[in-house]
Enzyme design. Structure first.
Site, PDB file in Angstrom:
ATOM      1  N   TYR A 151       8.018  -9.965   2.990  1.00  0.00           N
ATOM      2  CA  TYR A 151       7.640  -8.634   2.505  1.00  0.00           C
ATOM      3  C   TYR A 151       6.166  -8.532   2.092  1.00  0.00           C
ATOM      4  O   TYR A 151       5.643  -9.408   1.398  1.00  0.00           O
ATOM      5  CB  TYR A 151       8.506  -8.267   1.279  1.00  0.00           C
ATOM      6  CG  TYR A 151       8.492  -6.780   0.977  1.00  0.00           C
ATOM      7  CD1 TYR A 151       9.381  -5.923   1.609  1.00  0.00           C
ATOM      8  CD2 TYR A 151       7.569  -6.229   0.097  1.00  0.00           C
ATOM      9  CE1 TYR A 151       9.362  -4.561   1.365  1.00  0.00           C
ATOM     10  CE2 TYR A 151       7.539  -4.865  -0.149  1.00  0.00           C
ATOM     11  CZ  TYR A 151       8.444  -4.040   0.473  1.00  0.00           C
ATOM     12  OH  TYR A 151       8.420  -2.690   0.242  1.00  0.00           O
ATOM     13  N   ASP A 176      -7.492   0.350  -1.642  1.00  0.00           N
ATOM     14  CA  ASP A 176      -6.942  -0.765  -2.423  1.00  0.00           C
ATOM     15  C   ASP A 176      -7.932  -1.882  -2.730  1.00  0.00           C
ATOM     16  O   ASP A 176      -7.888  -2.446  -3.808  1.00  0.00           O
ATOM     17  CB  ASP A 176      -5.724  -1.345  -1.670  1.00  0.00           C
ATOM     18  CG  ASP A 176      -4.872  -2.241  -2.539  1.00  0.00           C
ATOM     19  OD1 ASP A 176      -4.683  -1.906  -3.720  1.00  0.00           O
ATOM     20  OD2 ASP A 176      -4.380  -3.276  -2.047  1.00  0.00           O
ATOM     21  N   SER A 230      -1.246  -0.900 -11.496  1.00  0.00           N
ATOM     22  CA  SER A 230      -0.237  -0.182 -10.711  1.00  0.00           C
ATOM     23  C   SER A 230       0.330   0.985 -11.518  1.00  0.00           C
ATOM     24  O   SER A 230       0.267   0.992 -12.752  1.00  0.00           O
ATOM     25  CB  SER A 230       0.866  -1.136 -10.269  1.00  0.00           C
ATOM     26  OG  SER A 230       1.393  -1.777 -11.394  1.00  0.00           O
ATOM     27  N   LYS A 234      -3.485  -9.373  -0.132  1.00  0.00           N
ATOM     28  CA  LYS A 234      -3.682  -9.877  -1.503  1.00  0.00           C
ATOM     29  C   LYS A 234      -4.106 -11.350  -1.504  1.00  0.00           C
ATOM     30  O   LYS A 234      -4.937 -11.761  -2.309  1.00  0.00           O
ATOM     31  CB  LYS A 234      -2.405  -9.690  -2.315  1.00  0.00           C
ATOM     32  CG  LYS A 234      -1.908  -8.251  -2.392  1.00  0.00           C
ATOM     33  CD  LYS A 234      -2.887  -7.346  -3.091  1.00  0.00           C
ATOM     34  CE  LYS A 234      -2.348  -5.931  -3.215  1.00  0.00           C
ATOM     35  NZ  LYS A 234      -3.313  -5.027  -3.857  1.00  0.00           N
ATOM     36  N   HIS A 261     -10.120  -5.421  -6.559  1.00  0.00           N
ATOM     37  CA  HIS A 261      -8.917  -4.618  -6.330  1.00  0.00           C
ATOM     38  C   HIS A 261      -9.278  -3.155  -6.622  1.00  0.00           C
ATOM     39  O   HIS A 261      -8.872  -2.594  -7.644  1.00  0.00           O
ATOM     40  CB  HIS A 261      -7.816  -5.122  -7.271  1.00  0.00           C
ATOM     41  CG  HIS A 261      -6.467  -4.545  -7.010  1.00  0.00           C
ATOM     42  ND1 HIS A 261      -5.523  -4.383  -7.985  1.00  0.00           N
ATOM     43  CD2 HIS A 261      -5.894  -4.074  -5.861  1.00  0.00           C
ATOM     44  CE1 HIS A 261      -4.429  -3.850  -7.467  1.00  0.00           C
ATOM     45  NE2 HIS A 261      -4.625  -3.643  -6.191  1.00  0.00           N
ATOM     46  N   ARG A 307       7.721   1.311   1.238  1.00  0.00           N
ATOM     47  CA  ARG A 307       6.316   1.416   1.675  1.00  0.00           C
ATOM     48  C   ARG A 307       6.163   2.114   3.015  1.00  0.00           C
ATOM     49  O   ARG A 307       7.082   2.108   3.840  1.00  0.00           O
ATOM     50  CB  ARG A 307       5.722   0.005   1.820  1.00  0.00           C
ATOM     51  CG  ARG A 307       5.683  -0.805   0.544  1.00  0.00           C
ATOM     52  CD  ARG A 307       4.455  -0.515  -0.247  1.00  0.00           C
ATOM     53  NE  ARG A 307       4.518  -1.032  -1.609  1.00  0.00           N
ATOM     54  CZ  ARG A 307       3.473  -1.081  -2.404  1.00  0.00           C
ATOM     55  NH1 ARG A 307       2.294  -0.670  -2.004  1.00  0.00           N
ATOM     56  NH2 ARG A 307       3.590  -1.515  -3.628  1.00  0.00           N
ATOM     57  N   CYS A 349      -0.851   4.023 -11.687  1.00  0.00           N
ATOM     58  CA  CYS A 349      -1.877   4.893 -12.274  1.00  0.00           C
ATOM     59  C   CYS A 349      -2.407   5.884 -11.241  1.00  0.00           C
ATOM     60  O   CYS A 349      -3.430   6.530 -11.465  1.00  0.00           O
ATOM     61  CB  CYS A 349      -3.030   4.067 -12.824  1.00  0.00           C
ATOM     62  SG  CYS A 349      -2.616   3.230 -14.343  1.00  0.00           S
ATOM     63  N   ARG A 408       6.151  -8.096  -4.194  1.00  0.00           N
ATOM     64  CA  ARG A 408       5.437  -9.331  -4.464  1.00  0.00           C
ATOM     65  C   ARG A 408       6.183 -10.105  -5.552  1.00  0.00           C
ATOM     66  O   ARG A 408       6.722  -9.506  -6.487  1.00  0.00           O
ATOM     67  CB  ARG A 408       4.018  -9.052  -4.957  1.00  0.00           C
ATOM     68  CG  ARG A 408       3.095  -8.468  -3.908  1.00  0.00           C
ATOM     69  CD  ARG A 408       1.676  -8.353  -4.437  1.00  0.00           C
ATOM     70  NE  ARG A 408       1.554  -7.427  -5.531  1.00  0.00           N
ATOM     71  CZ  ARG A 408       1.500  -7.747  -6.814  1.00  0.00           C
ATOM     72  NH1 ARG A 408       1.527  -9.004  -7.202  1.00  0.00           N
ATOM     73  NH2 ARG A 408       1.383  -6.825  -7.739  1.00  0.00           N
TER      74      ARG A 408
END
Ligand code: O2Y
Ligand code: MN
Length: 616
Positions: free
Chosen positions: A211, A287, A262, A220, A240, A385, A264, A71
């Site tokens: 992407y 997510d 992110s 998102k 989120h 990914r 975690c 992103r």
């Protein structure tokens, strides 16, 4: 079906307008069928953009352009009419100016390409919480990923009406005079990339990137940035957050959601295998959670997605066996390394690769004897990914597609905090929970920044939604407070907790990695305490920062002795550390929101400071 067959006049005229602007060679309305999927895969394989994987049935590896791997936050815009409505944490461009710029870029941008029309649903089809959109894209990769990540195709038309979210996407690389991609991922240079949300129009325009979050616009852009705006208008929450289903040894069930910045371990927590006997943890979502009040006054959550777009590196049988299983077939891999026997490989997969590998840039290199690589020389890109259907996850909950959603008992917040923040604490009430969400953050490490002066400071990511909130973050805090006030019965609101799996003691050589808590499956011990808290069990003490486990309340059966020894330390209130935290929030964090910061949050900060002073 063709565009001419579309009955809804608003949808038809929007598509026609986009076709006129983008000038594709042809327009294909996607039906979402298996045959269509396979046909588009073949287009990608024949173009040299995808490699079939011999070791994983019906799975393919794509390599993106090295400039198009994640992103792009600096090219992501909230184009509200007033800059103040985008707030201090979003990039803003006036919508009239941005549209003019983007229309210039979109003009003729699909020459030599096909425009695909993807009708899609975020949430179980027909769910009263679900929302609908249409993505127009010139990328076959996007169509394939949207097929996995959303409910897409013919089945969506009966639910589509004027109230759809239009999402326009182009990779931004027209093919003139019969040119071909020739195996090269199409995208535009960074200064031409625009990931734009127009909140007042509930509209998404994305240009220049193929992407992930930049291009799969249901995720998102729609399910968070635009949905957060719709949620505020309609009185619900677009978050989120992961969604978990917990079952205790008596067979009693509770659902929890959780927001984590992110890095975690959010996906790992979403698919956790508990170490405590008799407990079951199942996944509803990994997510995003949309939460709405049900008729009974409780908050119900749906996962608006149908797949996982998970980070591959670090995913191993030890860290997340369920994710590996979910991605064992019918999966798209992006920017992973390719092995000689036709499998994918990445750093942290749990075993070294053998022989030669094709790295994510397409170079053939000898594998190393371990599953780590020097920084910058990784075989798989760190943001490589897997796109896998959620239904393939062995721990997917049987009711993960329940149209009315699942009733939420607890909301978790967490960050990577090596000091100060204890293993778990509970807010005293909803607004105190909003305070905890508002201060979420992780400590900046040398690995997570290029600016050495920042190391040790806290990078705040309120509610872990900072890059995904479609409006002013101060107003977002207020919306959470308003949702609490709108509850018919405050006792039915979810209880709110702050967890921290990442306390460190680098002087204790016994602790793997210096971590004072084992994490992973052992986080089920904390989930057990939370589960019991939701039942009002007397397993807590009142402390200056909130409710915490009383001695013996965290189940330590089977826990390694060195963790039993560190547990009291990570269940203590570090009064001096928290005073520094209060100072940082007061001086560096809250002032950013100016007059948009709800007064309730400032009073809670003052109250916390008083309690800490009284604890001396
Ligand atoms: O790099 C991307 O485009 C993907 S970002 C992403 C994907 C899945 C789940 N979460 C995220 C995120 O950035 O939070
Ligand atoms: Mn995410």
């Amino acid at each position: 079906m063709t565009v001419n067959d579309i009955k809804n006049a608003k949808i038809k005229s929007w598509i026609e307008e986009c076709v006129k602007m983008c000038e594709p060679d042809q327009v294909v309305v996607c039906d979402g069928s298996a045959a269509e999927y396979d046909r588009l895969v073949k287009v990608c394989v024949d173009a040299g953009l995808a490699t079939p994987l011999a070791k994983k049935p019906h799975s393919y590896l794509f390599r993106s352009d090295p400039s198009d791997v994640a992103r792009v936050e600096k090219r992501t815009f909230i184009a509200s009419k007033k800059q103040e409505d985008a707030g201090p944490t979003n990039n803003w461009i006036d919508p009239v100016e941005l549209k003019a710029t983007m229309k210039g870029l979109y003009k003729g941008c699909m020459h030599g390409r096909t425009m695909y029309v993807i009708p899609f649903c975020m949430g179980p089809l027909g769910s009263p919480i679900a929302k609908y959109g249409i993505e127009l894209t010139d990328s076959e990769y996007v169509v394939l990923n949207m097929d996995i990540m959303t409910r897409a195709g013919e089945k969506v038309w009966p639910y589509l009406d004027d109230n759809f979210v239009p999402c326009l996407h182009s990779v931004g690389k027209p093919l003139e005079n019969g040119a071909k991609d020739n195996g090269v991922w199409a995208c535009a240079p960074v200064e031409k990339k625009y990931i734009s949300q127009f909140p007042e129009e509930h509209l998404v325009w994305s240009f220049g990137s193929g992407y992930g979050g930049n291009a799969l616009l249901g995720k998102k852009c729609f399910a968070l940035r635009i949905a957060s705006v719709i949620a505020r208008e309609e009185g619900w929450l677009a978050e989120h957050m992961l969604i978990l289903k917990l079952t205790n040894p008596k067979g009693e069930v509770k659902y929890v959601t959780g927001a984590f910045p992110s890095a975690c371990g959010k996906t790992n927590l979403a698919m956790l295998i508990p170490t405590i006997p008799g407990w079951k943890v199942e996944t509803v979502g990994d997510d995003i959670a949309w939460m709405k009040f049900g008729k009974d006054g409780r908050l119900y959550a749906i996962n608006p997605e149908a797949g996982f777009f998970g980070v591959a590196p670090g995913t191993s049988a030890q860290s997340n066996k369920n994710a590996l299983e979910a991605a064992s077939k019918n999966t798209i891999f992006t920017n992973c390394a390719l092995t000689e026997d036709g499998d994918v490989w990445w750093e942290g997969i749990g075993y070294p690769a053998k022989g030669k590998l094709v790295d994510w840039k397409g170079n053939v290199r000898d594998a190393l004897p371990k599953d780590k690589s020097p920084k910058g020389e990784e075989f798989a890109h760190p943001n490589a990914r897997f796109t896998a259907p959620a239904k393939q996850c062995p721990c997917i909950a049987s009711d993960w597609e329940s149209p009315e959603g699942v009733p939420i008992s607890a909301i978790l917040f967490g960050g990577r905090r090596p000091s100060t923040v204890p293993l778990v604490h509970q807010s005293r009430n909803w607004n105190h929970g909003v305070f905890l969400g508002s201060i979420v953050g992780s400590e900046i490490t040398a690995a997570s920044t290029i600016d050495a002066s920042q190391v040790g400071k806290i990078r705040r990511d309120p509610f872990a939604i900072l890059p995904f909130c479609g409006y002013n973050m101060g107003d977002y805090f207020q919306h959470w407070i308003d949702v609490g006030n709108a509850a018919k019965d405050k006792d039915l609101l979810p209880k709110i907790f702050y967890v921290n799996w990442f306390r460190k003691d680098d002087n204790n050589a016994e602790l793997p990695g210096g971590f004072m808590w084992p994490g992973y499956g052992d986080n089920s011990r904390v989930l057990e305490w939370i589960f019991d808290r939701c039942d009002g069990k007397d397993n807590f003490i009142d402390t200056p920062i909130g409710y915490m486990p009383k001695e013996g309340a965290i189940n330590t059966d089977g826990l390694a002795d060195y963790y039993k020894k560190t547990l009291p330390e990570i269940l203590k209130v570090d009064v001096e550390g928290w005073k520094k935290e209060v100072k940082d929030i007061r001086e560096n964090h809250y002032p950013k929101f100016g007059k948009h910061l709800p007064k309730e949050l400032m009073s809670i900060l003052d109250d916390l400071e008083k309690r800490l002073n009284a604890a001396n």
